[in-house]
Motif scaffolding. Structure first.
Motif, PDB file in Angstrom:
ATOM      1  N   LEU A  67       0.565   3.272   0.694  1.00  0.00           N
ATOM      2  CA  LEU A  67       0.398   2.615   1.989  1.00  0.00           C
ATOM      3  C   LEU A  67       0.493   1.099   1.906  1.00  0.00           C
ATOM      4  O   LEU A  67       0.400   0.415   2.916  1.00  0.00           O
ATOM      5  CB  LEU A  67      -0.966   3.010   2.595  1.00  0.00           C
ATOM      6  CG  LEU A  67      -1.157   4.510   2.867  1.00  0.00           C
ATOM      7  CD1 LEU A  67      -2.544   4.772   3.439  1.00  0.00           C
ATOM      8  CD2 LEU A  67      -0.086   5.026   3.831  1.00  0.00           C
ATOM      9  N   GLY A  68       0.697   0.578   0.708  1.00  0.00           N
ATOM     10  CA  GLY A  68       0.809  -0.863   0.560  1.00  0.00           C
ATOM     11  C   GLY A  68      -0.541  -1.538   0.497  1.00  0.00           C
ATOM     12  O   GLY A  68      -1.598  -0.918   0.643  1.00  0.00           O
ATOM     13  N   SER A  69      -0.509  -2.847   0.310  1.00  0.00           N
ATOM     14  CA  SER A  69      -1.740  -3.623   0.185  1.00  0.00           C
ATOM     15  C   SER A  69      -2.250  -4.035   1.558  1.00  0.00           C
ATOM     16  O   SER A  69      -1.476  -4.466   2.428  1.00  0.00           O
ATOM     17  CB  SER A  69      -1.490  -4.861  -0.674  1.00  0.00           C
ATOM     18  OG  SER A  69      -2.656  -5.662  -0.763  1.00  0.00           O
ATOM     19  N   LEU A  70      -3.534  -3.914   1.767  1.00  0.00           N
ATOM     20  CA  LEU A  70      -4.174  -4.305   3.027  1.00  0.00           C
ATOM     21  C   LEU A  70      -4.626  -5.753   2.920  1.00  0.00           C
ATOM     22  O   LEU A  70      -5.499  -6.088   2.112  1.00  0.00           O
ATOM     23  CB  LEU A  70      -5.370  -3.392   3.321  1.00  0.00           C
ATOM     24  CG  LEU A  70      -6.099  -3.603   4.651  1.00  0.00           C
ATOM     25  CD1 LEU A  70      -5.176  -3.300   5.815  1.00  0.00           C
ATOM     26  CD2 LEU A  70      -7.344  -2.726   4.725  1.00  0.00           C
ATOM     27  N   GLN A  71      -4.017  -6.623   3.716  1.00  0.00           N
ATOM     28  CA  GLN A  71      -4.323  -8.047   3.666  1.00  0.00           C
ATOM     29  C   GLN A  71      -5.365  -8.373   4.728  1.00  0.00           C
ATOM     30  O   GLN A  71      -5.054  -8.394   5.921  1.00  0.00           O
ATOM     31  CB  GLN A  71      -3.057  -8.878   3.890  1.00  0.00           C
ATOM     32  CG  GLN A  71      -3.284 -10.377   3.822  1.00  0.00           C
ATOM     33  CD  GLN A  71      -3.757 -10.843   2.458  1.00  0.00           C
ATOM     34  OE1 GLN A  71      -3.359 -10.275   1.432  1.00  0.00           O
ATOM     35  NE2 GLN A  71      -4.589 -11.858   2.423  1.00  0.00           N
ATOM     36  N   VAL A  72      -6.587  -8.627   4.304  1.00  0.00           N
ATOM     37  CA  VAL A  72      -7.690  -8.944   5.209  1.00  0.00           C
ATOM     38  C   VAL A  72      -8.265 -10.324   4.924  1.00  0.00           C
ATOM     39  O   VAL A  72      -8.560 -11.083   5.858  1.00  0.00           O
ATOM     40  CB  VAL A  72      -8.804  -7.881   5.120  1.00  0.00           C
ATOM     41  CG1 VAL A  72     -10.015  -8.287   5.946  1.00  0.00           C
ATOM     42  CG2 VAL A  72      -8.281  -6.520   5.587  1.00  0.00           C
ATOM     43  N   ILE A 113     -10.735  -1.070  -1.564  1.00  0.00           N
ATOM     44  CA  ILE A 113      -9.905  -0.445  -0.539  1.00  0.00           C
ATOM     45  C   ILE A 113      -8.444  -0.396  -0.969  1.00  0.00           C
ATOM     46  O   ILE A 113      -7.783   0.650  -0.852  1.00  0.00           O
ATOM     47  CB  ILE A 113     -10.062  -1.187   0.797  1.00  0.00           C
ATOM     48  CG1 ILE A 113     -11.497  -1.018   1.324  1.00  0.00           C
ATOM     49  CG2 ILE A 113      -9.055  -0.683   1.825  1.00  0.00           C
ATOM     50  CD1 ILE A 113     -11.765  -1.723   2.624  1.00  0.00           C
ATOM     51  N   ASN A 114      -7.915  -1.508  -1.470  1.00  0.00           N
ATOM     52  CA  ASN A 114      -6.516  -1.518  -1.905  1.00  0.00           C
ATOM     53  C   ASN A 114      -6.295  -0.630  -3.120  1.00  0.00           C
ATOM     54  O   ASN A 114      -5.214  -0.061  -3.288  1.00  0.00           O
ATOM     55  CB  ASN A 114      -6.069  -2.944  -2.217  1.00  0.00           C
ATOM     56  CG  ASN A 114      -5.820  -3.748  -0.948  1.00  0.00           C
ATOM     57  OD1 ASN A 114      -5.342  -3.219   0.045  1.00  0.00           O
ATOM     58  ND2 ASN A 114      -6.164  -5.029  -0.980  1.00  0.00           N
ATOM     59  N   THR A 115      -7.301  -0.485  -3.961  1.00  0.00           N
ATOM     60  CA  THR A 115      -7.187   0.419  -5.104  1.00  0.00           C
ATOM     61  C   THR A 115      -7.070   1.866  -4.646  1.00  0.00           C
ATOM     62  O   THR A 115      -6.312   2.660  -5.220  1.00  0.00           O
ATOM     63  CB  THR A 115      -8.404   0.254  -6.033  1.00  0.00           C
ATOM     64  OG1 THR A 115      -8.475  -1.108  -6.483  1.00  0.00           O
ATOM     65  CG2 THR A 115      -8.301   1.180  -7.232  1.00  0.00           C
ATOM     66  N   VAL A 116      -7.797   2.203  -3.591  1.00  0.00           N
ATOM     67  CA  VAL A 116      -7.718   3.562  -3.043  1.00  0.00           C
ATOM     68  C   VAL A 116      -6.394   3.792  -2.319  1.00  0.00           C
ATOM     69  O   VAL A 116      -5.807   4.887  -2.381  1.00  0.00           O
ATOM     70  CB  VAL A 116      -8.907   3.806  -2.085  1.00  0.00           C
ATOM     71  CG1 VAL A 116      -8.768   5.158  -1.385  1.00  0.00           C
ATOM     72  CG2 VAL A 116     -10.222   3.760  -2.850  1.00  0.00           C
TER      73      VAL A 116
END
Length: 274
Positions: A132-137, A123-126
């Motif tokens: 959009l920055g890194s998605l922290q989950v 997801i973060n690669t896409v």
């Protein structure tokens, strides 16, 4: 009685007896890292008055209730489509696809989820080229809820599909003939008629999430801890099985109360009906 005896004996041997042993162990003591049969309330007093237990209890209950709500709302459109909008062949194929995840070990599915949500994951690669920055989950409550949904959502969709499929088509046709639109028919005819199945599906989601250990450990980062993690921590901390048993007994009692309330809600009479 003859045909009911084997499952009754099975439940007695592998549920009632261990449950009684679990309750008895809550009154035992730990001396020199060894269990000692006792009749003390010290374990109950320590756990029930501890701030970390109250925090873990509220946190676990909240995440489980949130998971049940999200799973119920997210599953309904899919279940409605499978029950009313697709052909029987497509319905059977999709039901089979919903069953397939249960062929795979749940920890394996959680590890696969880590691949999607890790900092260098899919997801973060896409998202990176989009700026959009890194998605922290991972290691957040959101990660825990995602893991809970991986566990519960396919089951909730299946249960809701079966519940909606059992709604009489005569009632739906009568509603349309009386001038009800699609959404009013869903709200006033289909949902009330499938109420029992819908509530049972949400209850299953809550029960599974409330006792899960894998998702909060590997996706939630164990911080803050849930009750299942708290049980493991008590065992690791001085081999304190009695305190862990108190936490487990509290979880079982909570689930029993929740299930009784939901069963009463599902099978109770609605206001305005005789």
């Amino acid at each position: 009685m003859f045909w009911g005896a084997p499952p009754a004996l099975w439940q007695a041997a592998f549920f009632l007896v261990p449950l009684c042993f679990l309750i008895a162990m809550t009154f035992w003591s730990v001396r020199n890292f060894r269990l000692a049969p006792d009749s003390t309330l010290a374990n109950w007093n320590f756990i029930l008055t501890a701030g970390f237990f109250r925090n873990a209890y509220v946190y676990t209950f909240w995440l489980s209730a949130l998971t049940a709500l999200i799973a119920s709302l997210a599953a309904f459109p899919a279940a409605y489509t499978l029950a009313y909008k697709v052909s029987p062949v497509t319905r059977r194929l999709m039901i089979f696809m919903l069953v397939v995840p249960f062929f795979t070990s749940y920890p394996v599915r959680i590890y696969s989820t880590q691949i999607f949500f890790s900092p260098q994951g899919i997801i973060n690669t896409v998202l990176a080229p989009l700026g959009l920055g890194s998605l922290q989950v991972l290691n957040t409550p959101t990660g825990t809820v995602v893991g809970y949904l991986v566990l519960t959502l396919p089951l909730v969709v299946l249960l809701q599909t079966f519940a909606l499929s059992n709604v009489s088509r005569i009632l739906i046709e009568a509603a349309h003939n009386l001038g009800c639109g699609r959404f009013r028919t869903i709200w006033q005819v289909i949902i009330p008629s499938a109420r029992i199945g819908l509530i049972v599906a949400g209850t299953f989601a809550f029960v599974l999430a409330f006792g899960d250990y894998v998702a909060p450990t590997y996706l939630g980062g164990s911080r803050p801890p849930t009750l299942s993690i708290l049980i493991a921590d008590q065992v690791k901390s001085g081999n304190n099985w009695p305190r862990a048993s108190v936490v487990a007994a509290t979880m079982i009692l909570t689930l029993m109360v929740v299930m009784l309330v939901m069963i009463a809600l599902a099978y109770g009479r609605r206001k305005g009906r005789a």
